[in-house]
Design a protein around this motif. Sequence first.
Motif, short mmCIF file in Angstrom:
data_model
loop_
_atom_site.label_atom_id
_atom_site.label_comp_id
_atom_site.label_asym_id
_atom_site.label_seq_id
_atom_site.Cartn_x
_atom_site.Cartn_y
_atom_site.Cartn_z
N ALA A 151 49.05 54.92 58.48
CA ALA A 151 48.31 54.20 57.45
C ALA A 151 48.41 52.69 57.67
O ALA A 151 49.44 52.18 58.12
CB ALA A 151 48.84 54.56 56.08
N SER A 152 47.31 51.98 57.37
CA SER A 152 47.33 50.52 57.51
C SER A 152 48.17 49.94 56.38
O SER A 152 48.23 50.49 55.29
CB SER A 152 45.92 49.94 57.39
N PRO A 153 48.81 48.83 56.63
CA PRO A 153 49.55 48.17 55.55
C PRO A 153 48.56 47.69 54.48
O PRO A 153 47.44 47.29 54.81
CB PRO A 153 50.22 47.00 56.24
N PRO A 154 48.94 47.74 53.23
CA PRO A 154 47.99 47.39 52.17
C PRO A 154 47.64 45.90 52.17
O PRO A 154 48.52 45.05 52.32
CB PRO A 154 48.73 47.77 50.88
N GLN A 155 46.36 45.61 52.05
CA GLN A 155 45.90 44.24 51.85
C GLN A 155 45.40 44.15 50.42
O GLN A 155 44.58 44.93 50.00
CB GLN A 155 44.73 43.92 52.79
N MET A 156 45.90 43.16 49.68
CA MET A 156 45.53 43.05 48.28
C MET A 156 44.71 41.80 48.04
O MET A 156 45.06 40.71 48.52
CB MET A 156 46.77 43.04 47.41
N THR A 157 43.61 41.94 47.33
CA THR A 157 42.75 40.81 47.00
C THR A 157 42.55 40.80 45.49
O THR A 157 42.40 41.86 44.89
CB THR A 157 41.38 40.97 47.68
N LEU A 158 42.53 39.62 44.93
CA LEU A 158 42.24 39.49 43.50
C LEU A 158 40.94 38.73 43.33
O LEU A 158 40.77 37.65 43.92
CB LEU A 158 43.38 38.76 42.79
N ILE A 159 39.99 39.28 42.60
CA ILE A 159 38.78 38.55 42.22
C ILE A 159 38.79 38.48 40.70
O ILE A 159 38.70 39.51 40.04
CB ILE A 159 37.50 39.23 42.72
N ASP A 160 38.96 37.28 40.18
CA ASP A 160 39.00 37.11 38.73
C ASP A 160 37.81 36.25 38.36
O ASP A 160 37.61 35.15 38.89
CB ASP A 160 40.32 36.43 38.33
N TYR A 161 36.95 36.75 37.45
CA TYR A 161 35.74 35.99 37.15
C TYR A 161 35.35 36.12 35.69
O TYR A 161 35.69 37.08 35.01
CB TYR A 161 34.57 36.48 38.02
N ASN A 162 34.64 35.11 35.23
CA ASN A 162 33.90 35.20 33.98
C ASN A 162 32.55 34.55 34.21
O ASN A 162 32.19 34.25 35.36
CB ASN A 162 34.68 34.57 32.82
N THR A 163 31.80 34.30 33.16
CA THR A 163 30.43 33.82 33.35
C THR A 163 30.40 32.54 34.18
O THR A 163 29.53 32.34 35.03
CB THR A 163 29.76 33.56 31.99
N ARG A 164 31.40 31.67 33.96
CA ARG A 164 31.37 30.39 34.65
C ARG A 164 32.12 30.36 35.97
O ARG A 164 31.61 29.90 36.97
CB ARG A 164 31.94 29.31 33.72
N ASP A 165 33.37 30.89 35.97
CA ASP A 165 34.22 30.68 37.14
C ASP A 165 34.49 31.99 37.88
O ASP A 165 34.38 33.07 37.32
CB ASP A 165 35.58 30.12 36.69
N VAL A 166 34.88 31.83 39.13
CA VAL A 166 35.34 32.98 39.90
C VAL A 166 36.47 32.54 40.81
O VAL A 166 36.42 31.47 41.42
CB VAL A 166 34.18 33.63 40.69
N ILE A 167 37.53 33.32 40.84
CA ILE A 167 38.64 33.08 41.76
C ILE A 167 38.71 34.26 42.70
O ILE A 167 38.64 35.41 42.26
CB ILE A 167 39.98 32.99 40.99
N ARG A 168 38.82 34.02 44.01
CA ARG A 168 39.02 35.13 44.95
C ARG A 168 40.16 34.73 45.86
O ARG A 168 40.07 33.73 46.55
CB ARG A 168 37.74 35.33 45.76
N LYS A 169 41.23 35.53 45.86
CA LYS A 169 42.36 35.17 46.73
C LYS A 169 43.12 36.41 47.17
O LYS A 169 43.14 37.44 46.50
CB LYS A 169 43.28 34.18 46.01
#
Lengths: 384, 384, 384, 384, 384
Positions: free
Chosen positions: C38-56
Amino acid sequence: MARKVRRSPKMLTKPDNEDEFYHQPASIPGTIIIPTDASPPQMTLIDYNTRDVIRKQIKTPEECASYLDTASVSWVEVQGLGDEGILRRLGNVFDLHPLVLEDIVNLVERPKIEDYEDHLVIICRMVVPKEKKYGFYSEQVSLVLGKNYLLTVQEEPDHDCLEGVRARICNNKGIIRKRQADYLAYSLLDAIIDGYFPVLEDYGEQIEDLEEEVMLNPSRHTLQKIYQIRRELLQLRRYIWPQRDAINSLIRDGSELISEEVRIYLRDCYDHTVQVMDMLETYRELATGLMDVYLSAVSNKMNEVMKFLTVISSIFIPLTFLAGIYGMNFSTEKSPLNMPELNWYWGYPMCLAVMAVIAIVQVLFFWRRGWFKNFSKINPDAKI
Amino acid sequence: MARKVRRSPKMLTKPDNEDEFYHQPASIPGTIIIPTDASPPQMTLIDYNTRDVIRKQIKTPEECASYLDTASVSWVEVQGLGDEGILRRLGNVFDLHPLVLEDIVNLVERPKIEDYEDHLVIICRMVVPKEKKYGFYSEQVSLVLGKNYLLTVQEEPDHDCLEGVRARICNNKGIIRKRQADYLAYSLLDAIIDGYFPVLEDYGEQIEDLEEEVMLNPSRHTLQKIYQIRRELLQLRRYIWPQRDAINSLIRDGSELISEEVRIYLRDCYDHTVQVMDMLETYRELATGLMDVYLSAVSNKMNEVMKFLTVISSIFIPLTFLAGIYGMNFSTEKSPLNMPELNWYWGYPMCLAVMAVIAIVQVLFFWRRGWFKNFSKINPDAKI
Amino acid sequence: MARKVRRSPKMLTKPDNEDEFYHQPASIPGTIIIPTDASPPQMTLIDYNTRDVIRKQIKTPEECASYLDTASVSWVEVQGLGDEGILRRLGNVFDLHPLVLEDIVNLVERPKIEDYEDHLVIICRMVVPKEKKYGFYSEQVSLVLGKNYLLTVQEEPDHDCLEGVRARICNNKGIIRKRQADYLAYSLLDAIIDGYFPVLEDYGEQIEDLEEEVMLNPSRHTLQKIYQIRRELLQLRRYIWPQRDAINSLIRDGSELISEEVRIYLRDCYDHTVQVMDMLETYRELATGLMDVYLSAVSNKMNEVMKFLTVISSIFIPLTFLAGIYGMNFSTEKSPLNMPELNWYWGYPMCLAVMAVIAIVQVLFFWRRGWFKNFSKINPDAKI
Amino acid sequence: MARKVRRSPKMLTKPDNEDEFYHQPASIPGTIIIPTDASPPQMTLIDYNTRDVIRKQIKTPEECASYLDTASVSWVEVQGLGDEGILRRLGNVFDLHPLVLEDIVNLVERPKIEDYEDHLVIICRMVVPKEKKYGFYSEQVSLVLGKNYLLTVQEEPDHDCLEGVRARICNNKGIIRKRQADYLAYSLLDAIIDGYFPVLEDYGEQIEDLEEEVMLNPSRHTLQKIYQIRRELLQLRRYIWPQRDAINSLIRDGSELISEEVRIYLRDCYDHTVQVMDMLETYRELATGLMDVYLSAVSNKMNEVMKFLTVISSIFIPLTFLAGIYGMNFSTEKSPLNMPELNWYWGYPMCLAVMAVIAIVQVLFFWRRGWFKNFSKINPDAKI
Amino acid sequence: MARKVRRSPKMLTKPDNEDEFYHQPASIPGTIIIPTDASPPQMTLIDYNTRDVIRKQIKTPEECASYLDTASVSWVEVQGLGDEGILRRLGNVFDLHPLVLEDIVNLVERPKIEDYEDHLVIICRMVVPKEKKYGFYSEQVSLVLGKNYLLTVQEEPDHDCLEGVRARICNNKGIIRKRQADYLAYSLLDAIIDGYFPVLEDYGEQIEDLEEEVMLNPSRHTLQKIYQIRRELLQLRRYIWPQRDAINSLIRDGSELISEEVRIYLRDCYDHTVQVMDMLETYRELATGLMDVYLSAVSNKMNEVMKFLTVISSIFIPLTFLAGIYGMNFSTEKSPLNMPELNWYWGYPMCLAVMAVIAIVQVLFFWRRGWFKNFSKINPDAKI
């Protein structure tokens, strides 16, 4: 009306008046289309109560109007659909919805039941076995059951399995004269359902005959007959399945026109319908199985043919080769090594003996493998 | 949009505009994809009440807006999907949900019905038989039924089975002018369903022709045709099954846009749908059965070929062997035992007589087993 | 963990990571088994609302904990399952039942939906077509939908059909940024379902190619391909059937986590699932039909071979017999009855003439029965 | 008891203790029939709570009676059915209905669940793969779940997939020691269901092997193996289908003996059962498909054999005829027309040349039709 | 009554009294038709309570009337239907509806249950295996259950599986004497259902035998036996399916005539019925599978035959050609090019050597392709 001129005689025969006169797209709902070869309608009125019975031909639909409201049961029979005017007047007398009139005349309607408060419309399909050969006539029968009356409309005056019911009324047999119109409707439905049994019995016998034919002597004709049976059973199935649903909803839906007592009788009628379906499905499975058997039997026969060819070829090809050897023209004079056998004293007899030994060994070989046994077994059958 | 360039002419023909333009994964819901070869939309307005009828071409969707709220019934017909802008403006005029607009344009949508309170969306599929040959055109038709209006959207201006309904409105035939938009919607649905009958009848005829072909003269071409029919019936089935569910839910779910009276008509329409399905399933079973028959018929034919080979080989191989015997060069001079027959006075005639006897015995043997009978029987057919 | 070493390359290729890692009998419920490759887990967070979006990218499951309770929508993506510790900590952060964690990691789980009051667990299966050849990658995707967050767990970082959804969030296309986590879950489900269409389209094309191959030039390779398609469609069916049930129960069961508006969108998604199933069943029927056609086509070809052999044999075997006759050594000197033809002036020409007549009669016979016609017809095809 | 002496070794092997000891007609309900070769019962008691665990062999059923009413969980295991007296005493100790006792001993009972208020009776079937070869042992396991106790009855002491559960109790792994008897029952059911996976995996591998065998080198042995797999999968299906119903009714019917928490675990167990059924049906479809493939592959092989025969015959039969011509004995002296070629200077070489030309033309003809290509392709495979 | 004279001995044997005496269309409901060869009815009364039992032959139906109202259980057995008068009087004594009487006498009624408030009518079908050969006798059994009595009507006095119940009453075995008439009815139903097991076991054995026969030595006789089994299983299925429904409705419908305790026993009886159906369906699937195997096995055998022919032909045809070459009469004197080999010193030995080489090369070729291996493998089997 028919979209195409139907090309004439087909290899597979079909029950009459099938797959014609479907709805034309975008025609006005309630349109009545009379088939060009339809018989003119014959109308009969049977009006009876416990004591009296009247049976007479009537000329116009309006004649029967006066009978409908009396306490006695009035059975108006219409046989033949060849007159649009009369049918429309019938619709008026019995106060039928235009769609009902369309359903009655439309000859490929699915069996069904429609409840119009003051009358019930039951559409079903009657089958009658042909007298001289296998197959059946099929005919749509529509029943309109009101409080004191029953209207039945049939496609044709011929081939009818309702005669017994008429006789029971006229001769006052059984309890039919003591009951109301709903019992009459039940009696007709019962007669129609029971009419499927002799037709199915015919197929049962046909299948039995085919079982022998397919195993002993499968020919192209057998194949054709199996397919024909499957086709006709498929057709019967299209008739009987919706009929079951119709009768079932008659029992359950609790129309006031059906009394509690008649409901018990209808349960019996429902049982017969299920029994017809059971037989039908059994015959369908048998016919499908026969197709598999046919393929296997043809393979079997081919196997036998191949064995015969192989036996003949295997025995004679080596012998012919041996004869070919001694037919070669190597000069016995130029060399003592060149086919000295040809000049031996016992040359020819020895050669024949060798051939006989080869043939006998092969025959024994085939014998032990049982090729002849299978082969001879098939022989007497094939003659039958 | 299409993922691959489709390789050109296929052996099996397909109805037009099939299996293209599926949803692209992860596209925005409500995306409209216009096929590149779509016809530009033609819009027609038919506005009628009991007394008057207006029929006119319209250029912009907004033109019809004023008609929608009047008491008269407004039927807006859109034929052709080649302009995204017009479709979006249509959506605005009729206040359609983006997903509905997507469904209308998406040409492979399953028939269904969606209830959006103030309008009903009915998506169904119309089939029209080809004029000159077997097969059919198939086209998606979307109906949006509002209080006083009906919007219909078709893929193409050609091949349409709704002309009869338009004529009934314009010529005031039947009761259509006296009824509301729900009756109009019913009339169109009824015309669409009834449009399946002539298509199915064509398949019925094709199957009948194939029945003869498969039993008398099965060729590779027959196989291809059977498979083609099965394939097309499978396709028709995918159209009609969900259509039945849609009509059924139209009857049952009790939207206020459908009056009680029209519900009775829809019941009739539902019956026709079930009848289409019955015919379809029957034809499907027949076509499946034909495949079995085909295999059996090919085996049968091979059997005949094998018998022919076996008869010829079995008769001549032993005779050739006998001729080979007397072609051997054993020296008759070296020994009186070496093939004395060669020098007999009656040698050659006797040899021929033996050969004749062998041949006759074999022919009789095959005759009694009925090999010739079967064989000759097949002959006249094969020529047909 | 695997009970047997799998023997290496098979003739029929299979989608990756299939049928491994079933439950070991009597293991503790909730046991997590990590596949060794199995590949090691890669975790991404996308946090958004109407105005902003964070992807990291995030390193530890705990990093995203602080985002989960905010009003903005947090999408935590995990790709790869190669670290039991991280998965267990994920389970703690999102408060998952041990059986849920087992289901997420267990790679052959059936698609299903489980309602745990404060979160919904949706397990489904994503398919992605292979780029260069037919076939597909298949991957389990688990969605955990909470009030403001969505956790998705995929087996692998590659082959993904969700990129469009990520792009729509980051580029603020469509309405996705204006909606809650339930709309995000719908968008992913929709993308996953729509991902089946291109895969199925591939099979549609493969089947079309096979249709030609099977009728023109059936080989063992064709048989193998038909079986392979049936096998893969069977597999797709195992994925999609439970998916439909899952989506259906999502619509019906009325979890509070799904808003009324998203339910409408889910209905559309459900329609697509049914459409996938329709296509699948159609292709399955076509593939089954192809097997029958294959058998018939092989029989057909054998028939042609047999005819060729029979024609050649039937013509030459009698001629060879005739030549054998005149190769016999009966002494013409010992008797005038012994093969006088050998000494006739026209003996040899007459013999040849007789042979020619026999051959011509036979050729005509076969010609009239159409054996050559069929035969020559097949010739050009076979070369294709 | 058995009605007939079973004739000894069969070609198709069968799982042990199958289809014996059915109910004898008109025997007294509740009759216990002990198979003659049944092992004597071994009884074990495992009594545990969070802190302590007792595991001991017991001799008489009465020994365990004192443990049943304590708060600790008592698991009474009975393995082997060879003593009617002990079984009857067991029935008394656990207060079982005579029909339950009959069901427990009757070895071909359908899996089912019966609710007797103070105890639940679960009858299911355990399968254990054979170690060295394909196939499985199958054994009936009956569970009687009371408030604080669980009675399990197995046919045999060997081949058991419950060892893991026993170990978890004794070694206090997982949460089993903290839960009640219902969790123990769940754990056993889970182990039994999970025991189907390795058995099915075996069939998956067998089917894969057969896929190659059937396409490359179909023999009678292959046919036998396919049929054997179909037969065994049919048997597994008879075990697992009612098991699903039993577990489902366990979840739904809400007996008080099953706690809410265990119900969640049982849902997981139900999912596994459905997964087993999915795999089973998939394998069944594959096995059925293999039968079709087999038939096609055999036809294919026959086709190749026929082509070989046809090539050899078609080339040499005309040549042999030509050689036969010049073997005729027409007298060249009696007429210049009689085979003058025989005396030509180039006669023999020309004759050989003509033969070579005929052979080459035929070889080219067959070559272009691709007969050799197909033929040579099959060669290397056949050797594998 | 029968519509046609049945043509005498058929190839496929059938259970007795099948498919005769269907309802005649339009006969009066309640008509009783006595088969002409029906045995005269024998009536037995068994009246018992916990202490006493009376068993005696009775002559007239009225004799038993006095027993019916007593508290003791009265079992009136009627075996044989050959007397309409007695049957009608029976109907009066037990107060049966005319339709019930018709159902009891009509021998092809579907198993069913009818609730007439003060009595229950249960119609079912009993099968008894034939002693000496495969097959079964089938007989309709009707049970009329009243408060203190049970009436049973059987077609024939012979072939009965109820003897065990009679013995238990007379010898006071089990609890039957302590229970009421409903327990007696259950005991009979149980005996009837359990009577299907030995019949099915016979089919299980027959199928096992056929499995060997079909793979080792498939003959036409095998085909016939497989078809016969399918046919008889189909018939058994028609008996057992409605029986299950009848028993199920007996358990559910809550007639007051069935006590709660007996309902538990009936549940057991229902389980057995389902088990019979499971076995039946399994055998049906096996029998269907056998048909496929048969076809494959026949193809296999044909393949072997073809290989044999091909080996023999391929080896000897070229050799014969070679011998033919040197049998040509080209004059060696006219040209040194004309077959000089004939005059070589080593000519003949060389020729033989070349032939041997050709034969050996071919044998090796066939050997390496495994043709002989397959062939010899089949040999020993065929002798078995």
